[in-house]
Write a protein that holds these residues in place. Structure first.
Motif, PDB file in Angstrom:
ATOM      1  N   VAL A  20      20.659  38.977  27.711  1.00 27.99           N
ATOM      2  CA  VAL A  20      21.766  38.439  26.902  1.00 27.99           C
ATOM      3  C   VAL A  20      21.292  37.865  25.573  1.00 27.99           C
ATOM      4  O   VAL A  20      22.078  37.274  24.820  1.00 27.99           O
ATOM      5  N   GLY A  21      20.012  38.021  25.281  1.00 31.12           N
ATOM      6  CA  GLY A  21      19.484  37.570  23.989  1.00 31.12           C
ATOM      7  C   GLY A  21      18.192  38.307  23.696  1.00 31.12           C
ATOM      8  O   GLY A  21      17.700  39.083  24.523  1.00 31.12           O
ATOM      9  N   ALA A  22      17.649  38.037  22.503  1.00 28.92           N
ATOM     10  CA  ALA A  22      16.379  38.678  22.123  1.00 28.92           C
ATOM     11  C   ALA A  22      15.245  37.921  22.823  1.00 28.92           C
ATOM     12  O   ALA A  22      14.475  37.194  22.199  1.00 28.92           O
ATOM     13  N   PHE A  23      15.175  38.116  24.159  1.00 31.03           N
ATOM     14  CA  PHE A  23      14.371  37.225  25.019  1.00 31.03           C
ATOM     15  C   PHE A  23      12.867  37.300  24.757  1.00 31.03           C
ATOM     16  O   PHE A  23      12.121  36.414  25.154  1.00 31.03           O
ATOM     17  N   GLU A  24      12.413  38.354  24.066  1.00 28.62           N
ATOM     18  CA  GLU A  24      10.969  38.484  23.816  1.00 28.62           C
ATOM     19  C   GLU A  24      10.497  37.457  22.783  1.00 28.62           C
ATOM     20  O   GLU A  24       9.298  37.203  22.657  1.00 28.62           O
ATOM     21  N   THR A  25      11.432  36.891  21.995  1.00 24.89           N
ATOM     22  CA  THR A  25      11.061  35.983  20.914  1.00 24.89           C
ATOM     23  C   THR A  25      11.632  34.584  21.194  1.00 24.89           C
ATOM     24  O   THR A  25      12.854  34.408  21.204  1.00 24.89           O
ATOM     25  N   ALA A  26      10.733  33.611  21.422  1.00 23.22           N
ATOM     26  CA  ALA A  26      11.206  32.237  21.674  1.00 23.22           C
ATOM     27  C   ALA A  26      11.886  31.694  20.418  1.00 23.22           C
ATOM     28  O   ALA A  26      11.448  32.023  19.313  1.00 23.22           O
ATOM     29  N   PRO A  27      12.944  30.894  20.529  1.00 29.37           N
ATOM     30  CA  PRO A  27      13.552  30.388  21.765  1.00 29.37           C
ATOM     31  C   PRO A  27      14.737  31.242  22.248  1.00 29.37           C
ATOM     32  O   PRO A  27      15.568  30.739  22.992  1.00 29.37           O
ATOM     33  N   PHE A  28      14.790  32.511  21.842  1.00 27.88           N
ATOM     34  CA  PHE A  28      15.986  33.305  22.150  1.00 27.88           C
ATOM     35  C   PHE A  28      15.970  33.890  23.571  1.00 27.88           C
ATOM     36  O   PHE A  28      16.771  34.741  23.922  1.00 27.88           O
ATOM     37  N   HIS A  29      15.015  33.388  24.352  1.00 26.40           N
ATOM     38  CA  HIS A  29      14.956  33.737  25.783  1.00 26.40           C
ATOM     39  C   HIS A  29      15.837  32.785  26.601  1.00 26.40           C
ATOM     40  O   HIS A  29      16.103  33.024  27.767  1.00 26.40           O
ATOM     41  N   THR A  30      16.268  31.676  25.969  1.00 25.11           N
ATOM     42  CA  THR A  30      16.883  30.576  26.714  1.00 25.11           C
ATOM     43  C   THR A  30      18.076  31.022  27.568  1.00 25.11           C
ATOM     44  O   THR A  30      18.164  30.678  28.748  1.00 25.11           O
ATOM     45  N   GLY A  31      18.968  31.790  26.978  1.00 27.01           N
ATOM     46  CA  GLY A  31      20.172  32.208  27.701  1.00 27.01           C
ATOM     47  C   GLY A  31      19.839  33.102  28.879  1.00 27.01           C
ATOM     48  O   GLY A  31      20.313  32.887  30.012  1.00 27.01           O
ATOM     49  N   THR A  32      18.992  34.089  28.627  1.00 29.48           N
ATOM     50  CA  THR A  32      18.632  35.030  29.700  1.00 29.48           C
ATOM     51  C   THR A  32      17.961  34.275  30.852  1.00 29.48           C
ATOM     52  O   THR A  32      18.286  34.478  32.024  1.00 29.48           O
ATOM     53  N   PHE A  33      17.026  33.386  30.510  1.00 34.42           N
ATOM     54  CA  PHE A  33      16.315  32.648  31.556  1.00 34.42           C
ATOM     55  C   PHE A  33      17.273  31.740  32.334  1.00 34.42           C
ATOM     56  O   PHE A  33      17.161  31.599  33.552  1.00 34.42           O
ATOM     57  N   ALA A  34      18.218  31.113  31.624  1.00 33.82           N
ATOM     58  CA  ALA A  34      19.175  30.231  32.312  1.00 33.82           C
ATOM     59  C   ALA A  34      20.048  31.042  33.270  1.00 33.82           C
ATOM     60  O   ALA A  34      20.332  30.600  34.397  1.00 33.82           O
ATOM     61  N   LEU A  35      20.456  32.250  32.844  1.00 38.58           N
ATOM     62  CA  LEU A  35      21.292  33.072  33.733  1.00 38.58           C
ATOM     63  C   LEU A  35      20.470  33.586  34.923  1.00 38.58           C
ATOM     64  O   LEU A  35      21.003  33.733  36.024  1.00 38.58           O
ATOM     65  N   VAL A  36      19.182  33.838  34.712  1.00 37.02           N
ATOM     66  CA  VAL A  36      18.320  34.221  35.851  1.00 37.02           C
ATOM     67  C   VAL A  36      18.372  33.111  36.895  1.00 37.02           C
ATOM     68  O   VAL A  36      18.537  33.361  38.092  1.00 37.02           O
ATOM     69  N   LYS A  37      18.276  31.872  36.426  1.00 36.71           N
ATOM     70  CA  LYS A  37      18.316  30.732  37.365  1.00 36.71           C
ATOM     71  C   LYS A  37      19.656  30.699  38.112  1.00 36.71           C
ATOM     72  O   LYS A  37      19.691  30.457  39.318  1.00 36.71           O
ATOM     73  N   ALA A  38      20.759  30.935  37.377  1.00 34.97           N
ATOM     74  CA  ALA A  38      22.084  30.914  38.018  1.00 34.97           C
ATOM     75  C   ALA A  38      22.182  32.011  39.080  1.00 34.97           C
ATOM     76  O   ALA A  38      22.754  31.799  40.156  1.00 34.97           O
ATOM     77  N   VAL A  39      21.599  33.171  38.792  1.00 35.07           N
ATOM     78  CA  VAL A  39      21.652  34.275  39.766  1.00 35.07           C
ATOM     79  C   VAL A  39      20.811  33.919  41.001  1.00 35.07           C
ATOM     80  O   VAL A  39      21.203  34.197  42.139  1.00 35.07           O
ATOM     81  N   ILE A  40      19.680  33.259  40.778  1.00 35.76           N
ATOM     82  CA  ILE A  40      18.843  32.851  41.917  1.00 35.76           C
ATOM     83  C   ILE A  40      19.619  31.882  42.823  1.00 35.76           C
ATOM     84  O   ILE A  40      19.587  32.007  44.052  1.00 35.76           O
ATOM     85  N   VAL A  41      20.326  30.948  42.204  1.00 36.42           N
ATOM     86  CA  VAL A  41      21.128  29.988  42.991  1.00 36.42           C
ATOM     87  C   VAL A  41      22.195  30.746  43.780  1.00 36.42           C
ATOM     88  O   VAL A  41      22.364  30.540  44.985  1.00 36.42           O
ATOM     89  N   ALA A  42      22.909  31.645  43.100  1.00 42.74           N
ATOM     90  CA  ALA A  42      23.972  32.401  43.782  1.00 42.74           C
ATOM     91  C   ALA A  42      23.384  33.223  44.935  1.00 42.74           C
ATOM     92  O   ALA A  42      23.972  33.298  46.022  1.00 42.74           O
TER      93      ALA A  42
END
Ligand code: AMP
Length: 422
Positions: A335-357
């Protein structure tokens, strides 16, 4: 545990007596390497091990074959040799310690000699199938050479299974005609069960996350998801094509101007089919896509000098909430240009949400090369139900396409093959 009432229509390797049989195993060992030839991501190789072990422990022998990279069928090229794969395989399992890479090409005369002498439990690896021109062309003549190497065929190459290459299509068709069993390996079985299973019999709510760079790449998948999923969360650069189409200023964000009409037509289709499409309401913007660039969070319209490079905090909260209420989750595209910090933030946060689900009982499937690596980098690999080893293949499966290579395998209900050894 069986997650879905979804039956694989293809006969699988477990359903075949492999004792004293030579099995041609078409794997997908097309793995990334660094400049020293070291394999940097060995998932595809490791995930083929259950199929390999199952054949060897039941007294079969193996002729392993794969492509690697994109040689153009001009014979052996050291740069594309499967030697690094052979080394890795030898280190991954005691049963593979004495694995030999034979010949400089899979059509060398010495290959037929070596495979004819294979004893139960022995394994050889052929050189890169794409050293042969006939591989990409789906050539029957090449398939006829390979068919002589084995008494049975197993496809475990999910990442290549959307292709019609000789080793994937002509070969099983030919071998079936010779009365030899042609079946799916365990990785292929797992991939299809998850990817087709979630699409065909999902537990609801069913939520898809679709991101990445271009709407055009995901068009067919988006259309196929409309009416199947309850909600599509759109992120990545493709969100800006949708937002621009709806009249929201998006500054210098990546937009496919030729896809604006198409974006509107997808929104219309979703509405007709009662699928909700959610777009980001805020963005993490930068002035250029480089690490350490100045950033700011923007709600709504993006000013002219700024680019949306990730979803913003309010969108992260909203998307996470939707994901945590889901029972089935399908994710393709960061969901973002995750290879370049800090634009990984959204993708990483959604990964966490999926892990919880997932921990709460949801089934979660991630597909696509970039998505798989984003999930891995975020440390989420073990928290998802399944991470596909296929990029193009998983996308085509989401598009609802039929794969000729899978249709070429034995149907599940077909029994009673003549044993070519008798
Ligand atoms: P795809 O292969 O279509 O899934 O696209 C993945 C690529 O999209 C990744 O390399 C991301 O860096 C890139 N990407 C995702 N979001 C954005 C964005 N907002 N702006 C530019 N590139 C993006």
């Amino acid at each position: 545990m069986e997650l879905y009432p979804f039956e694989l229509m293809t006969r699988t390797i477990d359903q075949v007596d492999v004792a004293n049989r030579r099995i041609f195993l078409r794997a997908d060992f097309n793995v990334p390497q660094d400049e020293n030839g070291r394999v940097t991501d060995d998932r595809r190789i490791r995930l083929t091990l259950p199929t390999i072990e199952s054949i060897l422990e039941r007294g079969g022998s193996l002729v392993l074959a794969s492509h690697l990279g994109r040689p153009e069928g001009k014979g052996h090229e050291a740069e594309f040799s499967l030697e690094p794969v052979a080394r890795l395989l030898r280190s991954l399992s005691p049963r593979l310690k004495s694995l030999k890479l034979i010949g400089t090409r899979c059509t060398d005369a010495e290959v037929l000699k070596a495979v004819t002498n294979l004893e139960p439990g022995q394994v050889v690896l052929l050189e890169n199938l794409r050293f042969e021109k006939g591989e990409k062309r789906g050539d029957v003549a090449l398939a006829a050479v390979l068919a002589k190497y084995a008494d049975g065929y197993c496809n475990d190459a999910f990442g290549a299974s959307h292709r019609g290459d000789a080793s994937l299509l002509a070969l099983p068709l030919l071998m079936r005609g010779q009365g030899k069993p042609c079946v799916a390996g365990k990785l292929l079985e797992r991939e299809i069960k998850y990817l087709k299973g979630v699409l065909e019999s999902p537990k609801r709510p069913f939520v898809a996350v679709v991101g990445g760079a271009k709407v055009s790449d995901k068009l067919a998948a988006l259309r196929n998801l409309c009416g199947r999923v309850d909600t599509i969360l759109v992120g990545g650069a493709m969100a800006y094509t949708f937002l621009k189409a709806l009249g929201t200023p998006v500054g210098r964000s990546l937009v496919q101007d030729q896809m604006l009409e198409e974006a509107l037509s997808i929104l219309k289709l979703a509405k007709e089919k009662s699928t909700a499409i959610e777009l980001p309401s805020d963005h993490l913007c930068g002035q250029s896509l480089v690490e350490g660039t100045v950033t700011r969070v923007v709600e709504g319209s993006i000013p002219p000098d700024w680019m949306g490079l990730d979803i913003g905090p309010a969108t992260i909260a909203r998307f996470s909430e939707v994901l945590q209420g889901a029972k089935t989750i399908l994710w393709n595209g960061p969901v973002g240009a995750f290879e370049t910090a800090p634009f990984h933030t959204g993708t990483f946060a959604l990964v966490k949400a999926v892990i919880v689900a997932t921990a709460q009982g949801a089934t979660s499937v991630a597909g696509g090369g970039d998505t798989a690596s984003a999930v891995e980098i975020a440390g989420g690999a073990s928290g998802f139900s399944h991470i596909s080893t296929g990029g193009g293949a998983s996308l085509e499966m989401l598009e609802g396409k039929e794969f000729a290579s899978l249709n070429a395998l034995d149907r599940a209900e077909v029994v009673g093959y003549s044993d070519p050894r008798k």
